[in-house]
Design a protein around this motif. Structure first.
Motif, PDB file in Angstrom:
ATOM      1  N   LEU A 109       0.832  -1.204   0.000  1.00 38.98           N
ATOM      2  CA  LEU A 109       0.000   0.000   0.000  1.00 38.98           C
ATOM      3  C   LEU A 109       0.869   1.258   0.000  1.00 38.98           C
ATOM      4  N   ARG A 110       1.922   1.263   0.818  1.00 36.13           N
ATOM      5  CA  ARG A 110       2.839   2.409   0.846  1.00 36.13           C
ATOM      6  C   ARG A 110       3.494   2.609  -0.530  1.00 36.13           C
ATOM      7  N   LYS A 111       3.865   1.521  -1.167  1.00 34.72           N
ATOM      8  CA  LYS A 111       4.478   1.605  -2.502  1.00 34.72           C
ATOM      9  C   LYS A 111       3.506   2.244  -3.493  1.00 34.72           C
ATOM     10  N   GLU A 112       2.228   1.862  -3.417  1.00 40.08           N
ATOM     11  CA  GLU A 112       1.217   2.441  -4.314  1.00 40.08           C
ATOM     12  C   GLU A 112       1.098   3.943  -4.089  1.00 40.08           C
ATOM     13  N   PHE A 113       1.048   4.362  -2.828  1.00 41.53           N
ATOM     14  CA  PHE A 113       0.863   5.773  -2.513  1.00 41.53           C
ATOM     15  C   PHE A 113       2.079   6.610  -2.902  1.00 41.53           C
ATOM     16  N   CYS A 114       3.250   5.998  -2.847  1.00 44.81           N
ATOM     17  CA  CYS A 114       4.474   6.719  -3.214  1.00 44.81           C
ATOM     18  C   CYS A 114       4.629   6.869  -4.720  1.00 44.81           C
ATOM     19  N   SER A 115       3.931   6.069  -5.466  1.00 49.97           N
ATOM     20  CA  SER A 115       4.050   6.130  -6.918  1.00 49.97           C
ATOM     21  C   SER A 115       3.481   7.451  -7.446  1.00 49.97           C
ATOM     22  N   PRO A 116       4.204   8.114  -8.364  1.00 44.82           N
ATOM     23  CA  PRO A 116       3.700   9.363  -8.941  1.00 44.82           C
ATOM     24  C   PRO A 116       2.376   9.172  -9.679  1.00 44.82           C
ATOM     25  N   GLY A 117       2.104   7.937 -10.072  1.00 46.39           N
ATOM     26  CA  GLY A 117       0.871   7.668 -10.800  1.00 46.39           C
ATOM     27  C   GLY A 117      -0.359   7.519  -9.922  1.00 46.39           C
ATOM     28  N   TRP A 118      -0.165   7.490  -8.600  1.00 47.46           N
ATOM     29  CA  TRP A 118      -1.319   7.317  -7.720  1.00 47.46           C
ATOM     30  C   TRP A 118      -2.114   8.619  -7.608  1.00 47.46           C
ATOM     31  N   GLU A 119      -3.395   8.542  -7.956  1.00 47.80           N
ATOM     32  CA  GLU A 119      -4.304   9.664  -7.782  1.00 47.80           C
ATOM     33  C   GLU A 119      -5.155   9.380  -6.552  1.00 47.80           C
ATOM     34  N   PRO A 120      -5.089  10.223  -5.544  1.00 48.91           N
ATOM     35  CA  PRO A 120      -5.822   9.955  -4.305  1.00 48.91           C
ATOM     36  C   PRO A 120      -7.300   9.705  -4.557  1.00 48.91           C
ATOM     37  N   LYS A 121      -7.811   8.662  -3.922  1.00 53.67           N
ATOM     38  CA  LYS A 121      -9.227   8.328  -4.030  1.00 53.67           C
ATOM     39  C   LYS A 121      -9.626   7.560  -2.784  1.00 53.67           C
ATOM     40  N   VAL A 122     -10.917   7.462  -2.540  1.00 50.32           N
ATOM     41  CA  VAL A 122     -11.411   6.718  -1.386  1.00 50.32           C
ATOM     42  C   VAL A 122     -11.132   5.234  -1.588  1.00 50.32           C
ATOM     43  N   LEU A 123     -10.519   4.611  -0.587  1.00 50.23           N
ATOM     44  CA  LEU A 123     -10.293   3.174  -0.602  1.00 50.23           C
ATOM     45  C   LEU A 123     -11.316   2.499   0.306  1.00 50.23           C
ATOM     46  N   GLY A 124     -11.882   1.408  -0.157  1.00 46.38           N
ATOM     47  CA  GLY A 124     -12.761   0.610   0.681  1.00 46.38           C
ATOM     48  C   GLY A 124     -11.970  -0.504   1.344  1.00 46.38           C
ATOM     49  N   ILE A 125     -12.199  -0.727   2.645  1.00 46.08           N
ATOM     50  CA  ILE A 125     -11.629  -1.877   3.349  1.00 46.08           C
ATOM     51  C   ILE A 125     -12.794  -2.555   4.058  1.00 46.08           C
ATOM     52  N   SER A 126     -13.226  -3.728   3.624  1.00 43.88           N
ATOM     53  CA  SER A 126     -12.762  -4.316   2.403  1.00 43.88           C
ATOM     54  C   SER A 126     -13.979  -4.674   1.584  1.00 43.88           C
ATOM     55  N   GLY A 127     -13.784  -4.884   0.304  1.00 41.05           N
ATOM     56  CA  GLY A 127     -14.922  -5.152  -0.553  1.00 41.05           C
ATOM     57  C   GLY A 127     -15.334  -6.602  -0.589  1.00 41.05           C
ATOM     58  N   VAL A 128     -14.533  -7.478  -0.006  1.00 43.02           N
ATOM     59  CA  VAL A 128     -14.826  -8.914  -0.116  1.00 43.02           C
ATOM     60  C   VAL A 128     -14.942  -9.564   1.267  1.00 43.02           C
ATOM     61  N   THR A 129     -13.842  -9.633   2.016  1.00 44.74           N
ATOM     62  CA  THR A 129     -13.902 -10.299   3.317  1.00 44.74           C
ATOM     63  C   THR A 129     -13.634  -9.300   4.440  1.00 44.74           C
ATOM     64  N   ASP A 130     -14.092  -9.619   5.652  1.00 45.63           N
ATOM     65  CA  ASP A 130     -14.063  -8.663   6.747  1.00 45.63           C
ATOM     66  C   ASP A 130     -12.629  -8.388   7.202  1.00 45.63           C
ATOM     67  N   PRO A 131     -12.219  -7.108   7.229  1.00 45.23           N
ATOM     68  CA  PRO A 131     -10.850  -6.778   7.635  1.00 45.23           C
ATOM     69  C   PRO A 131     -10.612  -6.947   9.129  1.00 45.23           C
ATOM     70  N   TYR A 132     -11.696  -7.116   9.899  1.00 41.39           N
ATOM     71  CA  TYR A 132     -11.558  -7.291  11.342  1.00 41.39           C
ATOM     72  C   TYR A 132     -12.021  -8.675  11.795  1.00 41.39           C
ATOM     73  N   GLN A 133     -11.800  -9.676  10.953  1.00 46.58           N
ATOM     74  CA  GLN A 133     -12.104 -11.040  11.367  1.00 46.58           C
ATOM     75  C   GLN A 133     -11.142 -11.444  12.487  1.00 46.58           C
ATOM     76  N   PRO A 134     -11.420 -12.539  13.220  1.00 44.74           N
ATOM     77  CA  PRO A 134     -10.690 -12.852  14.454  1.00 44.74           C
ATOM     78  C   PRO A 134      -9.171 -12.796  14.372  1.00 44.74           C
ATOM     79  N   VAL A 135      -8.564 -13.274  13.288  1.00 46.44           N
ATOM     80  CA  VAL A 135      -7.100 -13.315  13.224  1.00 46.44           C
ATOM     81  C   VAL A 135      -6.477 -11.919  13.204  1.00 46.44           C
ATOM     82  N   GLU A 136      -7.253 -10.901  12.851  1.00 47.40           N
ATOM     83  CA  GLU A 136      -6.735  -9.529  12.834  1.00 47.40           C
ATOM     84  C   GLU A 136      -6.297  -9.084  14.229  1.00 47.40           C
TER      85      GLU A 136
END
Length: 351
Positions: A109-136
């Protein structure tokens, strides 16, 4: 033959992967105590990219990140289960017991943000599985991704069923000060018994309402996602869910009708046989009524909302209740504060 329920799991079997010609069939004559233990296994996901994009008109964001693939919450109805088949697993028990972990997600994620090609936009966490499932709780991958988001002040919208999101109030509060964070708590039912059967390892409904209160108190914009709405089983709870969420601090709300793509219809039907045999025919009949006679309709514009008289009644009930409670609309997130920490302003000569 319908499988017996497994304590702590949403699915009770592993249906065949639709891409594989061979699959395991358990011995139907074996006694239950010979069944293998359903312990969760975790695997390293060696993906080299982390931001997924979509052009779906049904989704509220164009880009998202998923620190995990598979979800131990075990929600029996989860539309994401078929994605596990692309990994060579089953959409059944495998989805909730074989979890892929993206250990490099924060660095990617840091690499993506550092790229000159990254245009800031809203990121969803997460679109598929829960980011706060037990192992988190142990791995803290979602938290580490939030640290990167806060560092760059990139806006994020989180969807979860777990009270664990409140662990990250510090980072979410920091982002919220830049109009760069919002959290949706997904609440399907207020019935703790039903939730325990349908979403066995997610936080109980009262825990999700508590999370709304804590997030709101910390200055984080919060909303409720009534999803999925299950016709004939949970649709009557919409006013009560919205009222409880608004009292807990919800400022906005959304809803999604039940989706049963690919083999999820069979899993869900088996679950109804196990827990609500007397309601099975009614529930399946109403699902078909909003899906053109089938258990699923994958068309854009329809897959999230359904069609027909029953769907219309549900939508009207939702919107009328929201209007009366004053919680309609979506959070307004901004990219204005985005910055790359290593960037130094250029000074004009002599200034």
């Amino acid at each position: 033959m319908h499988e017996l329920p497994i304590h702590g799991r949403g699915a009770s079997g592993n249906p065949a992967n639709r891409f594989d010609r061979l699959h395991y069939e358990p011995d139907p004559e074996a006694p239950p105590d010979e069944a293998p233990a359903q312990a969760t296994q975790f695997f390293k996901d060696a993906t080299r990219s982390i931001i997924a994009t979509n052009d779906s008109p049904d989704v509220g964001f164009q880009a998202s990140i998923n620190p995990y693939r598979g979800c131990e919450h075990g929600c029996v109805y989860c539309y994401a289960r078929p994605y596990h088949e692309y990994l060579g697993f089953s959409a059944g028990l495998d989805f909730e017991t074989r979890i892929l972990v993206k250990e490099d997600a924060p660095d990617l994620l840091r690499k993506e943000f550092c790229s000159p090609g990254w245009e800031p936009k809203v990121l969803g966490i997460s679109g598929v599985t829960d980011p706060y499932q037990p192992v988190e709780r142990r791995l803290k991958l979602t938290r580490r991704c939030l640290e990167v988001l806060a560092e760059f002040r990139n806006p994020v919208a989180i969807i979860t069923k777990n009270h664990l999101v409140t662990r990250d109030l510090d980072l979410l509060g920091e982002l919220a000060r830049h109009q760069a964070a919002a959290v949706f708590l997904s609440i399907t039912t207020l019935d703790s018994t039903l939730a325990g059967r349908m979403e066995p390892r997610a936080s109980a409904p009262l825990g999700r309402l508590a999370a709304l209160r804590e997030l709101k108190a910390a200055g984080v914009p919060v909303g409720v996602l009534v999803a999925p709405v299950i016709p004939g089983l949970t649709d009557h709870e919409i006013p009560a869910i919205l009222s409880a969420a608004q009292e807990a601090g919800a400022q906005f709300a959304g809803h999604v009708m039940l989706r049963l793509p690919h083999g999820i219809g069979e899993l869900f039907e088996n679950w109804l046989v196990q827990y609500f045999p007397e309601k099975k025919d009614k529930v399946l009949s109403r699902i078909r009524a909003i899906r053109g006679g089938a258990l699923n309709d994958g068309r854009f514009g329809s897959r999230m909302q359904g069609e027909g008289e029953i769907a219309d009644v549900i939508h009207k009930m939702f919107h009328l209740t929201c209007r009366n409670l004053g919680i309609e609309g979506r959070p307004k997130l901004s990219t204005a504060a985005f910055h790359r920490p290593d960037e130094t302003p250029m000074l004009l000569f002599g200034s």
